[in-house]
Design a protein around this motif. Structure first.
Motif, PDB file in Angstrom:
ATOM      1  N   VAL A 149       0.912  -1.131  -0.109  1.00 22.31           N
ATOM      2  CA  VAL A 149       0.053  -0.121  -0.086  1.00 22.31           C
ATOM      3  C   VAL A 149       0.991   1.290   0.097  1.00 22.31           C
ATOM      4  N   PRO A 150       0.351   2.399  -0.383  1.00 25.97           N
ATOM      5  CA  PRO A 150       1.235   3.511  -0.171  1.00 25.97           C
ATOM      6  C   PRO A 150       1.405   4.052   1.011  1.00 25.97           C
ATOM      7  N   VAL A 151       2.654   4.752   1.277  1.00 24.20           N
ATOM      8  CA  VAL A 151       2.956   4.985   2.698  1.00 24.20           C
ATOM      9  C   VAL A 151       2.098   6.112   3.408  1.00 24.20           C
ATOM     10  N   ASP A 152       1.469   6.695   2.730  1.00 24.94           N
ATOM     11  CA  ASP A 152       0.495   7.826   3.433  1.00 24.94           C
ATOM     12  C   ASP A 152      -1.054   7.502   3.415  1.00 24.94           C
ATOM     13  N   LEU A 153      -1.554   6.323   3.203  1.00 27.67           N
ATOM     14  CA  LEU A 153      -2.691   5.427   3.216  1.00 27.67           C
ATOM     15  C   LEU A 153      -3.320   5.661   4.933  1.00 27.67           C
ATOM     16  N   PHE A 190      -9.858  -4.057  -2.670  1.00 28.24           N
ATOM     17  CA  PHE A 190     -11.095  -3.309  -2.026  1.00 28.24           C
ATOM     18  C   PHE A 190     -10.538  -1.993  -1.883  1.00 28.24           C
ATOM     19  N   LEU A 191      -9.263  -1.752  -1.503  1.00 31.96           N
ATOM     20  CA  LEU A 191      -8.639  -0.319  -1.385  1.00 31.96           C
ATOM     21  C   LEU A 191      -8.766   0.307  -2.745  1.00 31.96           C
ATOM     22  N   PHE A 192      -8.290  -0.361  -3.795  1.00 26.78           N
ATOM     23  CA  PHE A 192      -8.004   0.319  -5.130  1.00 26.78           C
ATOM     24  C   PHE A 192      -9.529   0.528  -5.657  1.00 26.78           C
ATOM     25  N   PHE A 193     -10.659  -0.015  -5.359  1.00 26.60           N
ATOM     26  CA  PHE A 193     -11.819   0.216  -5.900  1.00 26.60           C
ATOM     27  C   PHE A 193     -12.766   1.210  -5.054  1.00 26.60           C
ATOM     28  N   ALA A 194     -12.446   0.976  -3.644  1.00 23.27           N
ATOM     29  CA  ALA A 194     -13.133   1.820  -2.706  1.00 23.27           C
ATOM     30  C   ALA A 194     -12.472   3.045  -2.707  1.00 23.27           C
ATOM     31  N   MET A 199      -4.948   5.355  -4.117  1.00 22.36           N
ATOM     32  CA  MET A 199      -4.330   4.008  -4.355  1.00 22.36           C
ATOM     33  C   MET A 199      -3.549   4.113  -5.956  1.00 22.36           C
ATOM     34  N   SER A 200      -3.851   5.231  -6.597  1.00 25.95           N
ATOM     35  CA  SER A 200      -3.337   5.662  -8.036  1.00 25.95           C
ATOM     36  C   SER A 200      -3.103   7.090  -8.172  1.00 25.95           C
ATOM     37  N   GLY A 201      -2.422   7.133  -9.301  1.00 25.02           N
ATOM     38  CA  GLY A 201      -1.953   8.614  -9.606  1.00 25.02           C
ATOM     39  C   GLY A 201      -0.557   8.838  -9.201  1.00 25.02           C
ATOM     40  N   ASP A 202      -0.013  10.200  -9.319  1.00 24.94           N
ATOM     41  CA  ASP A 202       1.467  10.440  -9.241  1.00 24.94           C
ATOM     42  C   ASP A 202       1.870  11.077  -7.813  1.00 24.94           C
ATOM     43  N   LYS A 203       0.752  11.101  -7.085  1.00 20.89           N
ATOM     44  CA  LYS A 203       1.011  11.849  -5.666  1.00 20.89           C
ATOM     45  C   LYS A 203       0.834  11.137  -4.439  1.00 20.89           C
ATOM     46  N   VAL A 204       0.616   9.790  -4.607  1.00 19.12           N
ATOM     47  CA  VAL A 204       0.361   8.838  -3.477  1.00 19.12           C
ATOM     48  C   VAL A 204       1.536   8.176  -2.907  1.00 19.12           C
ATOM     49  N   TRP A 205       2.526   8.238  -3.654  1.00 16.82           N
ATOM     50  CA  TRP A 205       3.808   6.964  -3.524  1.00 16.82           C
ATOM     51  C   TRP A 205       4.794   7.896  -2.368  1.00 16.82           C
ATOM     52  N   VAL A 206       4.811   9.012  -2.139  1.00 15.86           N
ATOM     53  CA  VAL A 206       5.703   9.729  -1.423  1.00 15.86           C
ATOM     54  C   VAL A 206       4.924  10.307  -0.186  1.00 15.86           C
ATOM     55  N   HIS A 207       5.642  10.365   0.866  1.00 18.82           N
ATOM     56  CA  HIS A 207       5.041  11.164   2.068  1.00 18.82           C
ATOM     57  C   HIS A 207       4.942  12.346   1.933  1.00 18.82           C
ATOM     58  N   ASP A 208       3.659  12.899   2.226  1.00 15.96           N
ATOM     59  CA  ASP A 208       3.575  14.699   2.117  1.00 15.96           C
ATOM     60  C   ASP A 208       3.364  14.922   0.790  1.00 15.96           C
ATOM     61  N   ALA A 209       3.159  13.924  -0.191  1.00 15.54           N
ATOM     62  CA  ALA A 209       2.808  14.190  -1.520  1.00 15.54           C
ATOM     63  C   ALA A 209       1.619  15.266  -1.859  1.00 15.54           C
ATOM     64  N   VAL A 210       0.590  15.046  -0.883  1.00 14.04           N
ATOM     65  CA  VAL A 210      -0.478  15.810  -1.002  1.00 14.04           C
ATOM     66  C   VAL A 210      -0.809  16.497   0.511  1.00 14.04           C
ATOM     67  N   VAL A 359      -0.416  -2.634 -19.798  1.00 14.88           N
ATOM     68  CA  VAL A 359      -0.456  -1.741 -21.101  1.00 14.88           C
ATOM     69  C   VAL A 359      -1.656  -1.172 -21.443  1.00 14.88           C
ATOM     70  N   PHE A 360      -2.938  -2.001 -21.619  1.00 14.42           N
ATOM     71  CA  PHE A 360      -3.972  -1.781 -22.142  1.00 14.42           C
ATOM     72  C   PHE A 360      -5.005  -0.759 -20.937  1.00 14.42           C
ATOM     73  N   ASN A 361      -4.561  -0.821 -19.835  1.00 13.62           N
ATOM     74  CA  ASN A 361      -5.336   0.037 -18.809  1.00 13.62           C
ATOM     75  C   ASN A 361      -4.580   1.030 -18.012  1.00 13.62           C
ATOM     76  N   PRO A 362      -4.435   2.137 -18.914  1.00 17.99           N
ATOM     77  CA  PRO A 362      -3.427   3.230 -18.437  1.00 17.99           C
ATOM     78  C   PRO A 362      -3.715   3.743 -16.986  1.00 17.99           C
ATOM     79  N   ALA A 363      -5.205   3.707 -16.561  1.00 15.36           N
ATOM     80  CA  ALA A 363      -5.681   4.269 -15.279  1.00 15.36           C
ATOM     81  C   ALA A 363      -5.231   3.104 -14.131  1.00 15.36           C
ATOM     82  N   TYR A 364      -4.913   1.960 -14.499  1.00 15.17           N
ATOM     83  CA  TYR A 364      -4.411   0.951 -13.662  1.00 15.17           C
ATOM     84  C   TYR A 364      -3.235   0.181 -14.354  1.00 15.17           C
ATOM     85  N   PRO A 365      -1.913   1.024 -14.204  1.00 14.47           N
ATOM     86  CA  PRO A 365      -0.734   0.067 -15.157  1.00 14.47           C
ATOM     87  C   PRO A 365      -0.108  -0.846 -14.398  1.00 14.47           C
ATOM     88  N   GLU A 366      -0.693  -0.906 -12.723  1.00 15.71           N
ATOM     89  CA  GLU A 366      -0.180  -2.163 -12.146  1.00 15.71           C
ATOM     90  C   GLU A 366      -0.867  -3.220 -11.892  1.00 15.71           C
TER      91      GLU A 366
END
Length: 403
Positions: A149-153, A190-194, A199-210, A359-366
């Motif tokens: 999970v992301p560090v700031d969850l 559950f986390l991703f869909f709820a 859980m996605s985007g470019d601001k969730v993976w680093v502490h204090d990104a938002v 590749v085929f789902n840019p909204a969920y690249p992982e």
């Protein structure tokens, strides 16, 4: 009287009572049970479920420790970059520092604590209600969840997801050994869909990104997959990807430590090397197919799929969570295929589908976690056809022999 003897006496008093499973779980966590078999033939081995789970946890500890330091490092690195300061990575100079350790511990350890406290509480409640012993299956799940999970969850989101994952992913099927879905992956799904914005985007993976209002700060936590999906230039070297000095989920970035964990599980005969190897082969094959599509000119740079399709096929193993999923998730002995041939098919399809989703789902690249959950459902079917194929082959041999 020793503490062990006193606990054995108390255990006898709890027999037949409602809270017996809860006390027995506490007792067996501290000491080896004093129950012995009285009849029948039994196989004497040194390992049991608790030892197996502890072995898997030991293989995950290096990833956890690295994730703690990396959480602090990425936070400080992002601040430096936002201030126009560019520093060279130094293992002992600016990575393995007390500051990084403190920041990472403050963010990561609460995730671990909440995961275990909430998950084991649910396990204890179900054990008391159903009147069976508390199972050790959640020991590994409780460690896996904070690592994916992301560090700031927010901790309350993690708690809600753990309750859902343990109940829906395991207890409704009868508990450990009965579940058809990997509980840790059920929690992450559950986390991703709820809570998709966490859980996605470019601001969730680093502490204090938002900040608290959800507005992006100057600190950016773009992952490599996110950059590729947007067809952007990659600022991380191959060595950064391999050693793990990149943004991402807490324990999934260091491919070196994941490989050490894989070797540990394989040599301890807990993880299936067939599943690990076949998963990586499936990912390489799918990546190679996409590379051929790019080389043939069918897809050009204007396509939204171009970025991830153009990734060198072998590099897919260094970015994202495919390696972590192959080693620690796909090899779950309960939800994976059981036959040797089935393990090859099961693992190959996981790797193949993972890169396809990426590749085929840019909204969920992982896509590795969705691929594993999908193949969890089909694992019994794969084993069924493998067994039936073997039965048919042996029957044909018998017919030929009798002619």
């Amino acid at each position: 009287m020793s503490i062990k003897s006193k606990l054995h006496v108390i255990k006898e008093k709890f027999k037949g009572k409602t809270m017996a499973p809860a006390f027995n779980a506490f007792h067996t966590f501290l000491f080896t049970p004093n129950d012995v078999t009285t009849s029948g033939t039994h196989i004497k081995v040194a390992d049991d479920l608790k030892r197996t789970m502890n072995t898997v946890i030991m293989s995950l500890v290096p990833c956890l420790i690295f994730g703690i330091f990396n959480a602090g490092y990425q936070h400080n690195l992002a601040i430096d970059i936002s201030n126009g300061i560019h520093t060279q990575l130094s293992l002992f100079g600016n990575f393995l520092t007390f500051d990084n350790l403190m920041i990472g511990s403050i963010k990561v350890l609460p995730l671990v604590i909440v995961s275990y406290v909430v998950g084991l509480t649910v396990e204890f409640i179900f054990a008391v209600i159903k009147g069976h012993e508390v199972e050790e299956g959640y020991l590994v799940t409780g460690m896996l969840v904070p690592l994916i999970v992301p560090v700031d969850l927010p901790l309350w989101m993690l708690a809600v997801s753990v309750v859902f994952g343990v109940i829906i992913g395991k207890e409704v099927f009868g508990g450990t050994g009965m579940n058809i879905l990997n509980p840790a992956l059920t929690i992450r799904a559950f986390l991703f869909f709820a809570y998709p914005t966490w859980m996605s985007g470019d601001k969730v993976w680093v502490h204090d990104a938002v900040n608290r209002s959800g507005t992006p700060e100057a600190i950016s936590g773009e992952t490599i997959l996110g950059s590729y999906a947007q067809n952007q230039d990659i600022i991380y070297s191959l060595s950064d990807m391999f050693y793990g000095f990149i943004p991402g989920s807490v324990g999934e970035t260091s491919k070196l430590l994941i490989l050490f964990g894989a070797l540990f599980l394989i040599f301890s005969k807990i993880g299936s090397w067939r599943i690990i190897v076949s998963t990586l082969l499936g990912a390489l094959v799918m990546g190679l197919i996409f590379n051929e599509v790019i080389d043939s000119g069918i897809i050009n740079e204007s396509s939204k799929f171009y970025g991830l399709m153009s990734v060198p096929y072998w590099q897919h193993l260094l970015i994202g969570s495919i390696l972590f999923g192959a080693v620690f998730m796909a090899t779950d002995p309960v939800t994976a295929a059981q036959t040797n041939k089935g393990k090859w098919i099961y693992g190959f399809l996981i790797g193949f589908i993972s890169i396809m989703i990426r590749v085929f789902n840019p909204a969920y690249p992982e896509g590795v976690f969705l691929a594993i959950l999908l193949m969890n459902v089909f694992a019994p079917t794969i084993d069924h056809f493998v067994v039936q194929s073997n039965v048919k082959m042996r029957l044909n041999r018998l017919k030929i022999k009798n002619i």
